[in-house]
Design a protein around this motif. Structure first.
Motif, PDB file in Angstrom:
ATOM      1  N   GLU A 178      74.238  43.473   4.320  1.00 47.51           N
ATOM      2  CA  GLU A 178      75.674  43.524   4.089  1.00 47.51           C
ATOM      3  C   GLU A 178      76.261  44.817   4.618  1.00 47.51           C
ATOM      4  O   GLU A 178      77.372  44.837   5.164  1.00 47.51           O
ATOM      5  N   SER A 179      75.526  45.912   4.472  1.00 45.51           N
ATOM      6  CA  SER A 179      76.020  47.208   4.956  1.00 45.51           C
ATOM      7  C   SER A 179      76.355  47.154   6.443  1.00 45.51           C
ATOM      8  O   SER A 179      77.399  47.655   6.881  1.00 45.51           O
ATOM      9  N   GLN A 180      75.480  46.547   7.258  1.00 44.34           N
ATOM     10  CA  GLN A 180      75.732  46.469   8.695  1.00 44.34           C
ATOM     11  C   GLN A 180      76.837  45.456   8.997  1.00 44.34           C
ATOM     12  O   GLN A 180      77.684  45.681   9.864  1.00 44.34           O
ATOM     13  N   SER A 181      76.840  44.339   8.291  1.00 47.29           N
ATOM     14  CA  SER A 181      77.884  43.336   8.495  1.00 47.29           C
ATOM     15  C   SER A 181      79.259  43.917   8.196  1.00 47.29           C
ATOM     16  O   SER A 181      80.217  43.716   8.960  1.00 47.29           O
ATOM     17  N   ASN A 182      79.368  44.657   7.092  1.00 43.71           N
ATOM     18  CA  ASN A 182      80.645  45.287   6.746  1.00 43.71           C
ATOM     19  C   ASN A 182      81.083  46.282   7.819  1.00 43.71           C
ATOM     20  O   ASN A 182      82.270  46.360   8.166  1.00 43.71           O
ATOM     21  N   LEU A 183      80.117  47.048   8.351  1.00 47.23           N
ATOM     22  CA  LEU A 183      80.447  48.043   9.375  1.00 47.23           C
ATOM     23  C   LEU A 183      80.917  47.373  10.662  1.00 47.23           C
ATOM     24  O   LEU A 183      81.871  47.818  11.304  1.00 47.23           O
ATOM     25  N   ASP A 184      80.258  46.269  11.037  1.00 47.62           N
ATOM     26  CA  ASP A 184      80.674  45.544  12.239  1.00 47.62           C
ATOM     27  C   ASP A 184      82.119  45.054  12.101  1.00 47.62           C
ATOM     28  O   ASP A 184      82.925  45.173  13.039  1.00 47.62           O
ATOM     29  N   LYS A 185      82.457  44.509  10.957  1.00 43.66           N
ATOM     30  CA  LYS A 185      83.830  44.049  10.741  1.00 43.66           C
ATOM     31  C   LYS A 185      84.800  45.234  10.754  1.00 43.66           C
ATOM     32  O   LYS A 185      85.891  45.163  11.348  1.00 43.66           O
ATOM     33  N   GLY A 186      84.399  46.314  10.085  1.00 42.98           N
ATOM     34  CA  GLY A 186      85.276  47.471   9.979  1.00 42.98           C
ATOM     35  C   GLY A 186      85.581  48.103  11.318  1.00 42.98           C
ATOM     36  O   GLY A 186      86.735  48.466  11.609  1.00 42.98           O
TER      37      GLY A 186
END
Length: 803
Positions: A59-67
């Motif tokens: 989730e940490s990487q997924s959130n960063l990609d979206k951000g």
């Protein structure tokens, strides 16, 4: 042709000549939630990635990609962006209060904490938690949220845009709630979420979807799919802060799946499009611009075309082994135009059966519980294939299709007939969806075994039992080892009002008898009321280990008793080892012993436990009293509290007067747990005193008769029977053999010819004859009741038929 395409593109661009979205002067704080690859950064293990693999889902990487993608969109529109982290490292995962301070000090117009949610793996939904409390929440919280109304307004816009996603499958509508209210009600917190606490600017925690719903996990591995979520944030900020302006371009997005074949992965899939097989590697082309997109290999089927000028486009989807499909899609300003392709497989050869079951030689037999399966080289047309199927002799049943219609399964409504040859046929009219039929008819044969019912051999309580202890021990013995999967719910106990009684799940003991038999034992949570009627129902879906069922429900009616009798004179409390094993008076005994038992008792501190096992069918064991103290005459009655072992063996009293040795039957041990048994001693000689010198157990024919444990407590001696008057016929009639295979004989001490009636355990009359024997060779194995009727009396006996 190239010139024509170029002119079309030019026309599209001219038609779309809208000004770019301008967010100058707007400041957005973007907080990609979590940070790093640590245990709290929410790794979901999906194939082909191992647990902890940084290339898998976090989730940490997924959130960063979206951000970061949202940051780029906002910056391109002239907005000022505060991005709280640039990398996915533990060091870059700032304290929540620091993130709040960054948003406050930057005087952000809005702060969005980007997350995805997690639940139980079977749900997928949008949740927006805005900084504040619900309008109906009157609670006062320690930290105020001055921008609650504005936070709620923007969060609602975001939720609606995220919920418009038609690629995913939602299990429920979107939710918008204040973080204070949600934290208190759902989480038990007193002051909301830390990343919103003390926020003086509007903000939200966006749970855009649920990453532990595995189909969504795979979608969140696709960068363009994450871009769509970021774009929905961008659209939300644009329409809220600049409502007079319009995003000048639009997007096309969707998924590519097989039209019929299912995704056979074992993870949970919400009913709908997620059940269909995503087509990895499918190619999408915009015909007018020749733009292409290749679906990734991560089982999501996602495709996206971004920032397209307005107009109508023809989108073509292709995949190896599938017919191509082209559809027109209209692109509107500031919107995502969704289309989910369901491609049809190319089936260019006729269908045929490639395997089947049961696949055995006609000389081999199969279980009567078997289902019939046909496996095909193609996914089949359901209607024509169903119509083409037949079985002879005719059998009632249902046809289902499995493995994306590659398998037809016929399941009989009831077990097949015993020792029968069946012919299964599939006519050549069976087709696959490309309308090609089979070249030839297909057929095969098989023979069933000689058993098609799971038989209840013995039970306690048994039908008509009158003296069942109020704390009954339910014990059922079947002719085969049981499938234990549903026993907790498939055997039910009801009171006289039809209310189901609660079973003690921890008391269940299954298949504790020796093979080939099966058994089920349980107790109830609460004691029953004395002197009331109850009922056990063994449902039709009780199965043995090969799937043979009981077929018809078995109903067993019984009545309770207090069992404890203390109103008559006590002659032996069994507080000491009253009896000892006497090998000289026993026959064919393997083991025997007597001991005190403190756990299975009704009175005082102990009972006497008499344990035994027999070596042969014709056997008995005597437990003798070396110093007898009980003297009786024929006008007395002996009562005894007995804990039976369901062996069916006969419990006798040994009585001696000089050289006269008598064995008086007290009861059959056809019960499990405590019952009170009494016997009138009228069979003793007149004017003679007898000493009670022993207890004898005589083996009867039965599935549990090889041995057991019998417990004795409080023996009473009195003048008149306290139970119902003994049935003279029942005391003097004899039925044999029992268990029986073919012919059941009846011997009674009268010249009257009896009427014999054989009933099922559920009370159905099966046979009736006026004779001294009855032929039961055509009756299935199981427990039945034989009623013997004379002119002035009748009696019923449990009978076991075993083959």
């Amino acid at each position: 042709m190239k010139l024509r395409i170029s002119l079309i593109v030019l026309a599209i661009i001219l038609f779309s000549g809208l000004r770019a979205q301008n967010l100058t002067g707007i400041t957005i704080c973007v907080n990609p939630g979590h940070g790093g690859y640590d245990s709290d950064d929410r790794n979901m293990v999906i194939a082909p990635y191992a647990s902890g693999d940084p290339n898998g889902f976090w989730e940490s990487q997924s959130n960063l990609d979206k951000g970061k993608q949202l940051r780029d969109m906002l910056v391109a529109a002239g907005a000022n962006v505060i991005l709280t982290r640039e990398t996915n490292t533990t060091a870059d995962d700032l304290n929540l209060s620091v993130i709040v301070a960054m948003a406050n000090q930057g005087n952000a117009d809005f702060m969005v904490a980007i997350h995805s949610n997690a639940g139980n793996g079977i749900a997928n939904s949008v949740l927006q938690l805005y900084a504040g409390k619900d309008l109906t929440d009157a609670t006062t919280y320690p930290t105020p949220t001055p921008m609650s109304d504005k936070s709620r307004e923007i969060s609602t816009v975001i939720a609606k845009n995220q919920y418009a996603n038609q690629i995913t499958t939602w299990s429920s509508s979107y939710s918008v709630s204040g973080d204070k209210t949600f934290g208190r009600v759902a989480m038990g917190w007193s002051d909301g979420y830390g990343v919103l606490r003390s926020l003086t600017v509007p903000g939200t925690i966006s749970e855009g979807s649920m990453h532990d719903y595995i189909p969504e996990t795979y979608r969140l591995m696709n960068m363009e799919y994450k871009w769509l979520e970021a774009w929905n944030f961008f659209k939300s900020f644009s329409t809220y802060f600049k409502p007079a302006e319009t995003i000048p371009t639009g997007n096309i997005a969707g998924s590519v799946r097989d039209s019929r074949n299912l995704n056979t992965a074992t993870y949970y899939k919400i009913k709908g499009k997620d059940e269909l097989l995503p087509l990895n590697g499918a190619k999408l082309t915009i015909v007018e611009t020749l733009q292409t997109y290749t679906v990734d290999q991560l089982n999501n089927g996602v495709y996206v075309f971004k920032n397209l000028p307005l107009g109508t486009y023809n989108v073509k989807a292709e995949a190896t082994g599938y017919y191509a499909q082209t559809i027109p899609v209209v692109v509107n300003a500031g919107n995502i135009s969704y289309f989910n392709f369901n491609l049809n497989k190319v089936r260019n050869t006729p269908p045929q059966v490639v395997s089947y079951s049961p696949n055995v030689a006609i000389t081999d037999s199969v279980e009567c519980s078997t289902s019939i399966a046909l496996n095909f080289n193609w996914d089949m047309d359901v209607e024509s294939t169903t119509q083409a199927f037949s079985i002879t002799p005719a059998v009632a049943g249902t046809i289902t299709f499995e493995d994306s219609q590659y398998r037809l399964r016929f399941t009989p409504t009831k077990p097949l007939e015993k020792s029968t040859v069946y012919t299964v046929k599939l006519a050549k009219t069976a087709k696959h969806p490309d309308n090609l039929s089979m070249v030839d008819d297909f057929s095969f044969q098989f023979t069933t075994k000689s058993r098609n019912r799971l038989a209840l051999l013995t039970s306690y309580p048994y039908e008509g039992a009158k003296g069942v202890y109020i704390k009954p021990m339910f014990h059922f013995v079947f002719d085969k080892v049981l499938d234990t999967g549903n026993l907790l719910t498939a055997i039910k106990v009801y009171d006289k009002n039809g209310t189901e009684l609660t079973k003690n799940a921890r008391s269940f003991l299954n298949n504790k008898v020796s093979t080939p038999y099966g058994s089920c034992y349980f107790e109830l949570t609460n004691a029953l009321n004395p002197n009331e009627d109850y009922k056990v129902v063994v449902q039709a879906n009780v199965l043995d280990e090969v799937g043979v069922s009981v077929v018809e429900p078995i109903e067993i009616n019984f009545r309770t008793s207090t069992v404890l009798v203390d109103s008559q004179p006590l002659v032996d409390g069994f507080e000491t080892p009253t009896y000892v094993y006497d090998p000289l008076q026993s026959s064919q005994v393997s083991t025997a012993s007597v001991s005190l038992n403190s756990s299975k008792k009704l009175f005082g501190s102990y009972s006497n436990q008499q344990s035994y096992s027999f070596a042969q069918n014709e056997a008995n064991v005597t437990f003798a009293n070396a110093t007898p103290t009980i003297t009786v005459t024929r006008d007395k009655v002996i009562g005894l509290h007995v804990y039976g072992d369901l062996s069916g063996n006969e419990l006798q009293l040994q009585l001696i007067s000089g050289v006269d040795v008598r064995y008086v039957k007290l009861c059959d041990l056809n019960f499990f747990g405590w019952e009170f048994a009494e016997v009138k001693l009228t069979s003793l000689a007149e004017s003679a005193n007898y000493e009670l010198t022993g207890i004898r157990i005589v083996r009867n024919a039965g599935v549990l008769s090889a041995g057991g444990d019998v417990y004795l407590d409080n023996m009473l001696l009195y003048d008149a029977a306290i139970q119902s008057v003994s049935n003279v016929l029942k005391d003097n009639a004899k039925i044999y053999p029992n268990p029986v295979r073919d012919i059941l004989h009846v011997s009674i001490s009268t010249n009257e010819s009896p009427v014999l009636q054989l009933f099922s355990i559920g009370g159905i009359l099966l046979k009736e004859i006026k004779a001294n024997e009855i032929n039961i060779h055509d009756v299935s194995s199981g427990t039945y009741f034989l009623r013997i009727k004379l002119k002035n009396s009748s009696a019923s006996y449990p009978v076991m038929i075993v083959r």
